[in-house]
Design a protein around this motif. Structure first.
Motif, PDB file in Angstrom:
ATOM      1  N   PRO A 202      10.825  -0.963   7.079  1.00  0.00           N
ATOM      2  CA  PRO A 202      10.023  -0.804   5.860  1.00  0.00           C
ATOM      3  C   PRO A 202       8.532  -0.988   6.102  1.00  0.00           C
ATOM      4  O   PRO A 202       8.119  -1.846   6.897  1.00  0.00           O
TER       5      PRO A 202
ATOM      6  N   GLY B 114       4.835  -1.997   6.196  1.00  0.00           N
ATOM      7  CA  GLY B 114       4.146  -3.274   6.007  1.00  0.00           C
ATOM      8  C   GLY B 114       4.835  -4.461   6.640  1.00  0.00           C
ATOM      9  O   GLY B 114       4.313  -5.581   6.600  1.00  0.00           O
ATOM     10  N   ILE B 115       6.012  -4.251   7.234  1.00  0.00           N
ATOM     11  CA  ILE B 115       6.745  -5.340   7.903  1.00  0.00           C
ATOM     12  C   ILE B 115       6.363  -5.339   9.380  1.00  0.00           C
ATOM     13  O   ILE B 115       6.641  -4.365  10.091  1.00  0.00           O
TER      14      ILE B 115
ATOM     15  N   TRP C  89      10.250  -8.707   1.571  1.00  0.00           N
ATOM     16  CA  TRP C  89      10.530  -7.335   1.152  1.00  0.00           C
ATOM     17  C   TRP C  89      11.895  -7.259   0.479  1.00  0.00           C
ATOM     18  O   TRP C  89      12.052  -6.626  -0.566  1.00  0.00           O
TER      19      TRP C  89
ATOM     20  N   ILE D 216       6.166   4.140  -1.699  1.00  0.00           N
ATOM     21  CA  ILE D 216       5.588   3.019  -0.938  1.00  0.00           C
ATOM     22  C   ILE D 216       4.479   2.412  -1.786  1.00  0.00           C
ATOM     23  O   ILE D 216       3.505   3.093  -2.123  1.00  0.00           O
ATOM     24  N   SER D 217       4.619   1.153  -2.142  1.00  0.00           N
ATOM     25  CA  SER D 217       3.609   0.523  -3.000  1.00  0.00           C
ATOM     26  C   SER D 217       2.307   0.305  -2.239  1.00  0.00           C
ATOM     27  O   SER D 217       2.286   0.203  -1.006  1.00  0.00           O
TER      28      SER D 217
ATOM     29  N   TRP E 187       0.696  -2.349  -2.219  1.00  0.00           N
ATOM     30  CA  TRP E 187       0.809  -3.672  -1.592  1.00  0.00           C
ATOM     31  C   TRP E 187       1.363  -3.558  -0.175  1.00  0.00           C
ATOM     32  O   TRP E 187       0.787  -4.097   0.773  1.00  0.00           O
ATOM     33  N   HIS E 188       2.477  -2.863  -0.028  1.00  0.00           N
ATOM     34  CA  HIS E 188       3.088  -2.762   1.292  1.00  0.00           C
ATOM     35  C   HIS E 188       2.235  -1.931   2.242  1.00  0.00           C
ATOM     36  O   HIS E 188       2.153  -2.247   3.435  1.00  0.00           O
TER      37      HIS E 188
ATOM     38  N   GLN F 154      -0.405  -3.986   3.803  1.00  0.00           N
ATOM     39  CA  GLN F 154       0.016  -4.974   4.793  1.00  0.00           C
ATOM     40  C   GLN F 154       0.046  -4.389   6.203  1.00  0.00           C
ATOM     41  O   GLN F 154       0.298  -5.106   7.176  1.00  0.00           O
ATOM     42  N   THR F 155      -0.200  -3.086   6.321  1.00  0.00           N
ATOM     43  CA  THR F 155      -0.119  -2.444   7.632  1.00  0.00           C
ATOM     44  C   THR F 155      -1.348  -2.712   8.492  1.00  0.00           C
ATOM     45  O   THR F 155      -1.320  -2.486   9.696  1.00  0.00           O
TER      46      THR F 155
ATOM     47  N   ASN G 287       1.693  -3.250  -6.980  1.00  0.00           N
ATOM     48  CA  ASN G 287       3.061  -2.753  -6.860  1.00  0.00           C
ATOM     49  C   ASN G 287       3.400  -1.679  -7.890  1.00  0.00           C
ATOM     50  O   ASN G 287       4.543  -1.211  -7.925  1.00  0.00           O
TER      51      ASN G 287
END
Length: 416
Positions: A42, A44-45, A60, A222-223, A225-226, A229-230, A277
């Motif tokens: 997913p 951003g992880i 997540w 894909i929000s 927010w995520h 995080q990348t 989000n």
């Protein structure tokens, strides 16, 4: 397998992503085993040297569950005989109508094509219980996309004429959010802004908004927010610029233009909750190619929805997100108004009046106040646009003409 642990494979449609274990008591991810596909982890992880960050993946995973703040969720869990929304999440294998991720019980041989909610019907039981209506029989099916719906307002998915539709309620004494969704949809249609269309449903005298799912079997939402995080955000970089930078890194087209339109809409309707989000981008779930910005959705927390009638339209501070905490500041981030035809908004206040006509929750005084305030927002935006387009302002005290940079969209936005 350790005691109290259940083994699953995290899947992205038909792609195996990673072996995971869920704690039987909490349904949190207790361990991550072999990683099959880093590219399908997913967004951003973090993955470092083939190892997925378990804390981030857990966040997540928990984020897929119904939030504890959802109206009526405690009573619903009691009726479902489920202790937490996390356990409810496991019961539907994490399947959603917003993306193609799910968890497959290890060794089960279950395939996405057999269980996904895009192609298969699903139970109304959970949705009806969330709406306080109770179940239809003794057996309650927990196989539902309602288990993975976010937000604090009561909502449920329903198949209407073969289409997956989200039905969402309002809150408080005014139940205003559904009307706001429909009005925002109309404003965006008038302004030719890419959006999700909302219609109004009245059931047992209560208003609900209804919209069709814009995600398909081929796509993921894909929000923001995520996506943010990348990349690590530097302290001197604003949230707005950081989001642009992240989108640029993935080659996502026309993001600045889409944000311009979103911020104009949110200024007009005084949206208080455009959090990270409820906007974002859409990508192809198989090729992982980014398609572009998601159509604008979820605009109900606007137009002084929870304020007393006397406070509607006043200059008292109203919350703003996601890039500034003040609408007058956020509108300055708009890079261009060249696309905007304000004449298209003529009569929008009367459309609002007609929309709420007959409502048991919005009386004539509140309706008058809302229509007047909406006209005022159009006028205020008109002044901003005219100032931006001329590039000059008149100093009322001195009568001097000075160059205007306030609405150039080029100011240094570093206070976030």
């Amino acid at each position: 397998m350790a005691d109290g642990m259940k083994k699953y494979i995290l899947m992205h449609k038909n792609i195996s992503v990673a072996d995971i274990e869920l704690d039987e008591a909490t349904c949190a991810i207790s361990a991550i085993g072999h990683v099959y596909s880093e590219s399908h982890v997913p967004v951003g992880i973090p993955v470092k040297k083939g190892v997925i960050n378990r804390a981030a993946l857990n966040e997540w995973w928990k984020g897929r569950a119904i939030p504890a703040s959802r109206a009526g969720i405690r009573n619903a869990l009691e009726e479902l005989n489920i202790s937490t929304t996390q356990k409810l999440l496991e019961k539907c294998m994490g399947l959603s109508l917003s993306d193609q991720y799910w968890i497959c019980p290890a060794g089960s041989g279950i395939e996405w094509s057999q269980v996904n909610f895009f192609e298969h019907s699903f139970s109304d039981d959970v949705g009806n219980i969330l709406f306080g209506k109770g179940s239809s029989g003794d057996y309650i099916s927990l196989m539902s996309p309602d288990n993975t719906s976010d937000g604090w307002l009561k909502k449920k998915w329903k198949i209407i004429d073969g289409k997956r539709c989200l039905i969402k309620g309002g809150s408080g004494a005014t139940q205003q959010e559904p009307y706001n969704e429909v009005l925002a949809s109309s404003i965006m249609k008038r302004l030719d802004i890419k959006h999700v269309k909302y219609s109004l449903l009245i059931e047992d005298d209560y208003p609900y908004s209804v919209c069709e799912d814009f995600i398909t079997t081929q796509t993921d939402l894909i929000s923001a927010w995520h996506l943010m995080q990348t990349m690590k955000k530097q302290n001197h970089v604003s949230i707005y610029q950081h989001y642009l930078d992240c989108c640029k890194a993935y080659g996502i087209p026309e993001i600045k233009e889409s944000l311009d339109r979103m911020m104009v809409l949110d200024y007009l309707i005084v949206n208080e909750d455009r959090h990270q989000n409820n906007f974002g981008v859409v990508r192809n779930a198989e090729t992982l190619e980014y398609i572009g910005a998601a159509p604008i959705f979820d605009s109900g927390t606007s137009l002084w929805f929870d304020k007393p009638t006397m406070m509607i339209g006043t200059r008292s501070k109203v919350g703003c997100k996601p890039f500034k905490n003040d609408h007058e500041e956020q509108i300055k981030l708009v890079s261009s108004f060249d696309w905007l035809d304000l004449n298209a908004l003529y009569g929008i206040d009367e459309e609002l009046r007609e929309l709420v006509r007959g409502s048991l929750f919005i009386d004539e005084n509140r309706c008058d106040a809302l229509c007047k305030a909406l006209r005022s927002r159009v006028d205020m935006l008109t002044d901003i646009v005219n100032t931006h387009r001329t590039g000059y302002v008149i100093d009322n005290c001195q009568g001097d003409v000075t160059e205007d940079v306030a609405y150039s969209g080029l100011e240094d936005d570093r206070d976030q």
